[in-house]
Design an enzyme around this catalytic site. Structure first.
Site, PDB file in Angstrom:
ATOM      1  N   ASP A  31      -0.597   3.853  38.439  1.00  0.00           N
ATOM      2  CA  ASP A  31      -0.263   4.767  39.526  1.00  0.00           C
ATOM      3  C   ASP A  31      -0.208   6.209  39.028  1.00  0.00           C
ATOM      4  OD1 ASP A  31      -0.105   2.543  41.014  1.00  0.00           O
ATOM      5  OD2 ASP A  31       2.018   2.717  41.544  1.00  0.00           O
ATOM      6  N   PHE A  32       0.310   6.344  37.824  1.00  0.00           N
ATOM      7  CA  PHE A  32       0.433   7.680  37.259  1.00  0.00           C
ATOM      8  C   PHE A  32      -0.943   8.345  37.147  1.00  0.00           C
ATOM      9  CE2 PHE A  32       1.057  10.648  33.669  1.00  0.00           C
ATOM     10  CZ  PHE A  32       2.088  11.407  34.211  1.00  0.00           C
ATOM     11  N   GLU A  33      -1.898   7.603  36.609  1.00  0.00           N
ATOM     12  CA  GLU A  33      -3.255   8.151  36.487  1.00  0.00           C
ATOM     13  C   GLU A  33      -3.863   8.447  37.850  1.00  0.00           C
ATOM     14  OE1 GLU A  33      -5.760   6.076  33.158  1.00  0.00           O
ATOM     15  OE2 GLU A  33      -4.172   4.717  33.817  1.00  0.00           O
ATOM     16  N   PHE A  34      -3.590   7.515  38.795  1.00  0.00           N
ATOM     17  CA  PHE A  34      -4.103   7.712  40.148  1.00  0.00           C
ATOM     18  C   PHE A  34      -3.546   9.003  40.743  1.00  0.00           C
ATOM     19  CE2 PHE A  34      -3.755   7.400  44.731  1.00  0.00           C
ATOM     20  CZ  PHE A  34      -5.028   6.987  45.106  1.00  0.00           C
ATOM     21  N   ASP A  35      -2.237   9.175  40.614  1.00  0.00           N
ATOM     22  CA  ASP A  35      -1.596  10.364  41.178  1.00  0.00           C
ATOM     23  C   ASP A  35      -2.110  11.650  40.528  1.00  0.00           C
ATOM     24  OD1 ASP A  35      -0.232   8.648  42.815  1.00  0.00           O
ATOM     25  OD2 ASP A  35       1.668   8.763  41.744  1.00  0.00           O
ATOM     26  N   SER A  80       2.287   8.387  55.039  1.00  0.00           N
ATOM     27  CA  SER A  80       2.580   8.184  53.622  1.00  0.00           C
ATOM     28  C   SER A  80       3.702   9.158  53.246  1.00  0.00           C
ATOM     29  CB  SER A  80       1.311   8.442  52.828  1.00  0.00           C
ATOM     30  OG  SER A  80       1.585   8.383  51.460  1.00  0.00           O
ATOM     31  N   GLU A 111      17.428   7.637  49.396  1.00  0.00           N
ATOM     32  CA  GLU A 111      17.215   6.189  49.386  1.00  0.00           C
ATOM     33  C   GLU A 111      16.363   5.839  48.180  1.00  0.00           C
ATOM     34  OE1 GLU A 111      15.446   5.075  53.197  1.00  0.00           O
ATOM     35  OE2 GLU A 111      16.516   6.786  54.035  1.00  0.00           O
ATOM     36  N   LYS A 113      13.202   4.121  46.496  1.00  0.00           N
ATOM     37  CA  LYS A 113      11.842   3.856  46.974  1.00  0.00           C
ATOM     38  C   LYS A 113      11.454   2.458  46.517  1.00  0.00           C
ATOM     39  CE  LYS A 113       7.388   6.065  47.421  1.00  0.00           C
ATOM     40  NZ  LYS A 113       6.479   5.059  46.891  1.00  0.00           N
ATOM     41  N   ASP A 115       9.332  -0.796  45.979  1.00  0.00           N
ATOM     42  CA  ASP A 115       7.910  -0.907  45.683  1.00  0.00           C
ATOM     43  C   ASP A 115       7.343  -2.223  46.206  1.00  0.00           C
ATOM     44  OD1 ASP A 115       5.586   0.100  44.813  1.00  0.00           O
ATOM     45  OD2 ASP A 115       5.909  -0.302  42.685  1.00  0.00           O
ATOM     46  N   ARG A 134       0.526  -1.231  57.463  1.00  0.00           N
ATOM     47  CA  ARG A 134       0.284   0.196  57.652  1.00  0.00           C
ATOM     48  C   ARG A 134      -1.189   0.492  57.895  1.00  0.00           C
ATOM     49  NH1 ARG A 134       1.928   4.473  53.050  1.00  0.00           N
ATOM     50  NH2 ARG A 134      -0.109   3.879  52.259  1.00  0.00           N
ATOM     51  N   TYR A 222      14.050   0.724  56.067  1.00  0.00           N
ATOM     52  CA  TYR A 222      14.390   2.124  55.786  1.00  0.00           C
ATOM     53  C   TYR A 222      14.234   3.055  56.977  1.00  0.00           C
ATOM     54  CZ  TYR A 222       9.330   2.201  54.907  1.00  0.00           C
ATOM     55  OH  TYR A 222       7.985   2.066  55.013  1.00  0.00           O
ATOM     56  N   LYS A 309       9.134  10.450  42.156  1.00  0.00           N
ATOM     57  CA  LYS A 309       8.697   9.253  41.429  1.00  0.00           C
ATOM     58  C   LYS A 309       9.338   9.217  40.049  1.00  0.00           C
ATOM     59  CE  LYS A 309       5.134   7.443  43.851  1.00  0.00           C
ATOM     60  NZ  LYS A 309       3.992   6.830  43.250  1.00  0.00           N
ATOM     61  N   CYS A 403     -12.958 -21.259  19.037  1.00  0.00           N
ATOM     62  CA  CYS A 403     -11.525 -21.483  19.146  1.00  0.00           C
ATOM     63  C   CYS A 403     -10.834 -21.229  17.806  1.00  0.00           C
ATOM     64  CB  CYS A 403     -11.260 -22.912  19.608  1.00  0.00           C
ATOM     65  SG  CYS A 403      -9.509 -23.311  19.666  1.00  0.00           S
ATOM     66  N   CYS A 406      -9.439 -24.818  16.564  1.00  0.00           N
ATOM     67  CA  CYS A 406     -10.251 -25.998  16.248  1.00  0.00           C
ATOM     68  C   CYS A 406     -11.722 -25.651  16.024  1.00  0.00           C
ATOM     69  CB  CYS A 406     -10.111 -27.051  17.342  1.00  0.00           C
ATOM     70  SG  CYS A 406     -10.974 -26.603  18.857  1.00  0.00           S
ATOM     71  N   CYS A 421     -11.330 -23.231  25.496  1.00  0.00           N
ATOM     72  CA  CYS A 421     -11.755 -24.131  24.439  1.00  0.00           C
ATOM     73  C   CYS A 421     -11.947 -25.495  25.103  1.00  0.00           C
ATOM     74  CB  CYS A 421     -10.698 -24.227  23.342  1.00  0.00           C
ATOM     75  SG  CYS A 421     -11.025 -25.605  22.240  1.00  0.00           S
ATOM     76  N   CYS A 427      -8.149 -30.353  20.206  1.00  0.00           N
ATOM     77  CA  CYS A 427      -7.642 -29.025  19.882  1.00  0.00           C
ATOM     78  C   CYS A 427      -6.104 -29.068  19.829  1.00  0.00           C
ATOM     79  CB  CYS A 427      -8.136 -28.059  20.953  1.00  0.00           C
ATOM     80  SG  CYS A 427      -7.691 -26.355  20.664  1.00  0.00           S
TER      81      CYS A 427
HETATM   82  N1  NAD Z   1      -3.313   2.520  40.790  1.00  0.00           N
HETATM   83  C1  NAD Z   1      -4.144   2.707  41.790  1.00  0.00           C
HETATM   84  O1  NAD Z   1      -5.337   2.455  41.703  1.00  0.00           O
HETATM   85  C2  NAD Z   1      -3.613   3.219  43.082  1.00  0.00           C
HETATM   86  C3  NAD Z   1      -4.467   3.386  44.169  1.00  0.00           C
HETATM   87  C4  NAD Z   1      -3.915   3.846  45.361  1.00  0.00           C
HETATM   88  C5  NAD Z   1      -2.567   4.121  45.457  1.00  0.00           C
HETATM   89  N2  NAD Z   1      -1.785   3.938  44.357  1.00  0.00           N
HETATM   90  C6  NAD Z   1      -0.339   4.231  44.377  1.00  0.00           C
HETATM   91  O2  NAD Z   1       0.184   3.934  45.638  1.00  0.00           O
HETATM   92  C7  NAD Z   1       0.975   4.971  46.060  1.00  0.00           C
HETATM   93  C8  NAD Z   1       0.217   5.589  47.196  1.00  0.00           C
HETATM   94  O3  NAD Z   1       1.017   6.021  48.081  1.00  0.00           O
HETATM   95  P1  NAD Z   1       1.242   5.472  49.516  1.00  0.00           P
HETATM   96  O4  NAD Z   1       0.490   6.286  50.459  1.00  0.00           O
HETATM   97  O5  NAD Z   1       1.123   4.029  49.639  1.00  0.00           O
HETATM   98  O6  NAD Z   1       2.645   5.969  49.554  1.00  0.00           O
HETATM   99  P2  NAD Z   1       3.833   5.644  48.645  1.00  0.00           P
HETATM  100  O7  NAD Z   1       3.914   4.215  48.392  1.00  0.00           O
HETATM  101  O8  NAD Z   1       3.878   6.553  47.504  1.00  0.00           O
HETATM  102  O9  NAD Z   1       4.941   6.120  49.674  1.00  0.00           O
HETATM  103  C9  NAD Z   1       4.965   5.777  51.046  1.00  0.00           C
HETATM  104  C10 NAD Z   1       5.488   4.432  51.216  1.00  0.00           C
HETATM  105  O10 NAD Z   1       6.712   4.293  50.556  1.00  0.00           O
HETATM  106  C11 NAD Z   1       7.345   3.172  51.075  1.00  0.00           C
HETATM  107  N3  NAD Z   1       8.792   3.283  50.956  1.00  0.00           N
HETATM  108  C12 NAD Z   1       9.560   2.591  50.080  1.00  0.00           C
HETATM  109  N4  NAD Z   1      10.836   2.885  50.192  1.00  0.00           N
HETATM  110  C13 NAD Z   1      10.939   3.785  51.189  1.00  0.00           C
HETATM  111  C14 NAD Z   1      12.035   4.468  51.780  1.00  0.00           C
HETATM  112  N5  NAD Z   1      13.292   4.280  51.356  1.00  0.00           N
HETATM  113  N6  NAD Z   1      11.775   5.329  52.781  1.00  0.00           N
HETATM  114  C15 NAD Z   1      10.509   5.542  53.206  1.00  0.00           C
HETATM  115  N7  NAD Z   1       9.425   4.929  52.680  1.00  0.00           N
HETATM  116  C16 NAD Z   1       9.637   4.059  51.675  1.00  0.00           C
HETATM  117  C17 NAD Z   1       6.849   3.033  52.471  1.00  0.00           C
HETATM  118  O11 NAD Z   1       6.235   1.792  52.611  1.00  0.00           O
HETATM  119  C18 NAD Z   1       5.826   4.102  52.633  1.00  0.00           C
HETATM  120  O12 NAD Z   1       4.697   3.657  53.314  1.00  0.00           O
HETATM  121  C19 NAD Z   1       1.154   5.916  44.925  1.00  0.00           C
HETATM  122  O13 NAD Z   1       2.249   5.539  44.136  1.00  0.00           O
HETATM  123  C20 NAD Z   1      -0.120   5.693  44.143  1.00  0.00           C
HETATM  124  O14 NAD Z   1       0.030   5.967  42.794  1.00  0.00           O
HETATM  125  C21 NAD Z   1      -2.275   3.506  43.201  1.00  0.00           C
HETATM  126 ZN    ZN Z   2      -9.662 -25.410  20.381  1.00  0.00          ZN
END
Ligand code: NAD
Ligand code: ZN
Length: 667
Positions: A31-35, A80, A111, A113, A115, A134, A222, A309, A403, A406, A421, A427
């Site tokens: 996610d970090f790289e994506f962001d 989002s 609140e 977040k 996951d 969504r 939420y 985050k 293997c 073996c 294997c 084995c």
């Molecule tokens: N690694 C990858 O390839 C990849 C690709 C796409 C997205 N991502 C990740 O997914 C996320 C993308 O963001 P997103 O648009 O889904 O949004 P997000 O997940 O960052 O934030 C929005 C979502 O947070 C959730 N949420 C959880 N607790 C909540 C609270 N208390 N109040 C309100 N909302 C709450 C809700 O479901 C809301 O839809 C990012 O973290 C990104 O890094 C990763």
């Molecule tokens: Zn083996």
């Protein structure tokens, strides 16, 4: 590359990652790289408004609608959240808000977040009407049937509520449930799921809601949205949701300024590790609905809320070597041996590399410096290689071809992630693993025998398969390490006592690939004994509830194997029955006093004489016709209408063989 090309490439790349993440539930970057990439694109677009595109990943929610469910429009759009990674960014956010609202005192709800995957659920007249993912924010998938299997989501609301409203929540998989699911997969020789978020999200997209019901999903609420709501702030909304019967985590807090928001963040950055579910940050929301309305939305997210985050904990360390483990089913797992390093409170020495593709993708080499992260805060994983630190003489990793245990040449089936294997019977780790599975608690549960002793027995040439266990003698095992007279006797007795085990457990124990506990139960119930099962054809098998092609083929393969057949015959000769045996409780006494009935129906399990005897053993008197003097009649299926008539007149109940046995076996 010119700017326009860079922008275009980034957009395409991000779209692909969105697809991997939201549709396939299989992200290939963190996610970090994506962001970071998203931010890079955002910065370029900000500097070059001439390349604006409303379809850019910066302008659109990454999720998508699948074709597998009915598509439904959201009455209220699902947004989002804007992301931030530092307190400075939060301070900037507050400044932007004050620019719109002026210098007014602001309260914020803080609140966690959660996951997982977001869901919108519509209630009408207090009843759950529809649940939608969504999707792209405008439209989502109707997953109502799946959502209804989640116990923490009320089907009916308690208290005073408006006639219609939506709730928004996160569908999550708590750690405990996630680990249990993985344990079950490992037990049947399958690969475990990679993290709770993707598994939760993937679960919502299953077509069979009975399958969803088995997954320990939860929903954390939420937000409530609608007209005529009986509250006018986010914090009161959470409290109301709780009263209506939703699960709303009690960690949320009302902050009266940004300082208090920071305190909340600092506290949870540490303590989130003690929560039973995964969180990836804190969501800060302007509390008053009035102010929220004034602030409104951007194309993608509300201006009145922001996500902070948490940095997922990452460290860098050195890859010392790669070793390869052979599992019970022969699956090869490459493991990275690392220079020990402290990460999220534990010392990490090893990390899974999953399979050959993963190694190739990371281009990871012995001697490399690598970044390690706790994926889903549980299993450490290698995120990337620090190429700037790669030694000059480093060599690309060559995946093993044979293997390590073996030396048999490995195979990789089409579409399979792992190498195997194929030396099933020769084995060592496969043989030991199978015996360990056989004796494990959920299988034969053999007292006095543990996994290490199994390895010891094998290595000393005393057992080659689980049937050999039954031939062990005290004299043979006494000379082994750490073995005393008493423990040797316990082992032999434990093995001997294990034979009286229900069919389903024995079937699970013999370790047919893909036959876990649940499948073993289904097969046992359907086939009643192992001979019937071993003769079943593919067609028969797939007709059994919950048995698919893959399991069916695996059962066939198992019984086609001559060695397996011999082992099963041997187990039978030691006393394992491999069939469902119905017994009439021999200790039942006077179970029948005070009752009067006719046992009727088709007798499948016991003969007429056996049933009669059971009645007499229990102090009952068996008559040939229904009269006031004899309480019981064992009539079988040929009970004529005259008898039926008479029974009815005398008000005597007519019960089946099954119910009769149940009465006798009641404790
Ligand atoms: N690694 C990858 O390839 C990849 C690709 C796409 C997205 N991502 C990740 O997914 C996320 C993308 O963001 P997103 O648009 O889904 O949004 P997000 O997940 O960052 O934030 C929005 C979502 O947070 C959730 N949420 C959880 N607790 C909540 C609270 N208390 N109040 C309100 N909302 C709450 C809700 O479901 C809301 O839809 C990012 O973290 C990104 O890094 C990763
Ligand atoms: Zn083996």
């Amino acid at each position: 590359m010119d700017i326009q090309n860079t922008i275009q490439t980034l957009r395409e790349e991000l779209n692909q990652h969105n697809y991997n993440y939201y549709v396939l539930d299989k992200p290939t970057i963190s996610d970090f790289e994506f962001d970071l990439k998203l931010k890079q694109l955002q910065d370029l677009e900000d500097k070059h408004p001439e390349y604006f595109d409303e379809n850019s990943p910066t302008q659109r929610i990454g999720g998508a609608i699948t074709k597998n469910f009915q598509t439904v429009s959201h009455e209220h759009r699902m947004y989002s959240l804007d992301n931030s990674y530092s307190k400075d960014e939060l301070a900037d956010w507050e400044k932007r808000i004050q620019k719109v609202l002026g210098d007014v005192p602001l309260e914020y709800t803080c609140e966690l977040k959660y996951d997982g995957a977001s869901i919108s659920i519509t209630y009408e007249n207090g009843k759950l009407k529809r649940a939608v993912t969504r999707g792209d924010g405008f439209q989502g998938d109707d997953v109502t049937n799946n959502i209804k299997t989640i116990k923490s989501i009320p089907l009916k609301i308690k208290g005073d509520f408006p006639s219609t409203f939506d709730v928004r929540g996160e569908i999550i998989l708590p750690f405990a449930g996630f680990e249990k699911m993985n344990q079950d997969l490992i037990e049947i020789g399958e690969l475990p799921y990679s993290n709770p978020r993707n598994t939760a999200s993937g679960s919502l997209k299953l077509q069979d809601s009975a399958e969803v019901a088995k997954r320990p999903l939860d929903c954390l609420l939420y937000f409530i949205i609608g007209n005529k709501l009986p509250f006018n702030s986010q914090f009161d909304g959470l409290e109301t949701a709780r009263q209506w019967g939703f699960k709303v985590p009690k960690e949320s807090k009302l902050a009266h300024n940004l300082e208090e928001v920071f305190e909340f963040i600092d506290y949870w950055d540490i303590h989130r590790h003690n929560l039973p579910y995964e969180t990836d940050g804190v969501v800060v929301k302007v509390n008053s609905f009035h102010f929220q309305d004034e602030l409104g939305f951007t194309a993608k997210s509300p201006r009145w809320a922001i996500a902070y985050k948490f940095k997922s904990e990452q460290v860098s360390t050195k890859l010392i070597s790669i070793s390869y483990q052979v599992g019970r089913t022969g699956a090869i797992t490459p493991v990275a041996n690392l220079e020990p390093v402290q990460l999220a409170g534990t010392i990490v020495k090893r990390a899974s590399l999953h399979n050959a593709d993963q190694i190739e993708k990371l281009d990871i080499r012995v001697g490399d410096t690598v970044f390690v992260e706790k994926g889903g805060e549980i299993i450490p994983k290698i995120i990337a290689v620090d190429f700037t630190k790669r030694p000059d003489n480093s060599e690309p990793t060559k995946y093993i071809t044979h293997c390590p245990e073996c030396q048999t040449e490995l195979v990789r089936g089409e579409g399979e992630a792992n190498h195997y294997c194929p030396n099933f019977y020769g084995c060592p780790p496969q043989i030991i693993g199978r015996i360990q599975h056989y004796i494990s608690r959920k299988a034969m549960d053999i007292e006095g025998l543990g996994g290490e002793t199994v390895a010891l027995l094998f290595n000393n040439g005393l057992v080659h398969n689980y049937a050999d266990l039954y031939e062990l003698t005290v004299e043979q095992i006494l000379p082994l390490e750490r073995m005393a007279q008493k423990s040797a006797e316990n082992l032999v007795n434990g093995v001997k006592n294990s034979v009286s085990i229900p069919f389903e457990r024995a079937l699970y124990a013999i370790g047919i690939r893909f036959v876990g506990e649940t499948v073993a139960k289904k097969l046992a119930k359907h086939y009643k004994n192992i001979d019937a099962l071993s003769q079943a054809t593919l067609m028969d098998l797939v007709l059994v509830d919950e048995i698919g092609d893959r399991i069916a083929q695996s059962v066939i393969d198992f019984f086609e194997n001559q060695e397996n057949r011999i082992i099963i015959e041997r187990l039978k000769s030691y006393g394992i029955e491999f069939e469902i045996i119905e017994k009439i409780n021999p200790n039942a006494t006077n179970k029948l006093s005070g009752k009067t009935f006719v046992v009727s129906g088709v007798f499948e399990k016991f003969s007429r004489d056996e049933l009669k005897k059971a009645i007499e053993d229990n102090g009952g008197k068996v008559g040939s016709s229904i009269s006031a003097k004899t309480n019981y009649v064992v009539a079988g299926d040929n009970m004529g209408p005259a008898k039926l008539d008479k029974a009815n007149k005398l008000n005597v109940s007519i019960i089946s063989e099954d119910d009769f046995i149940k009465i006798l076996n009641e404790s």
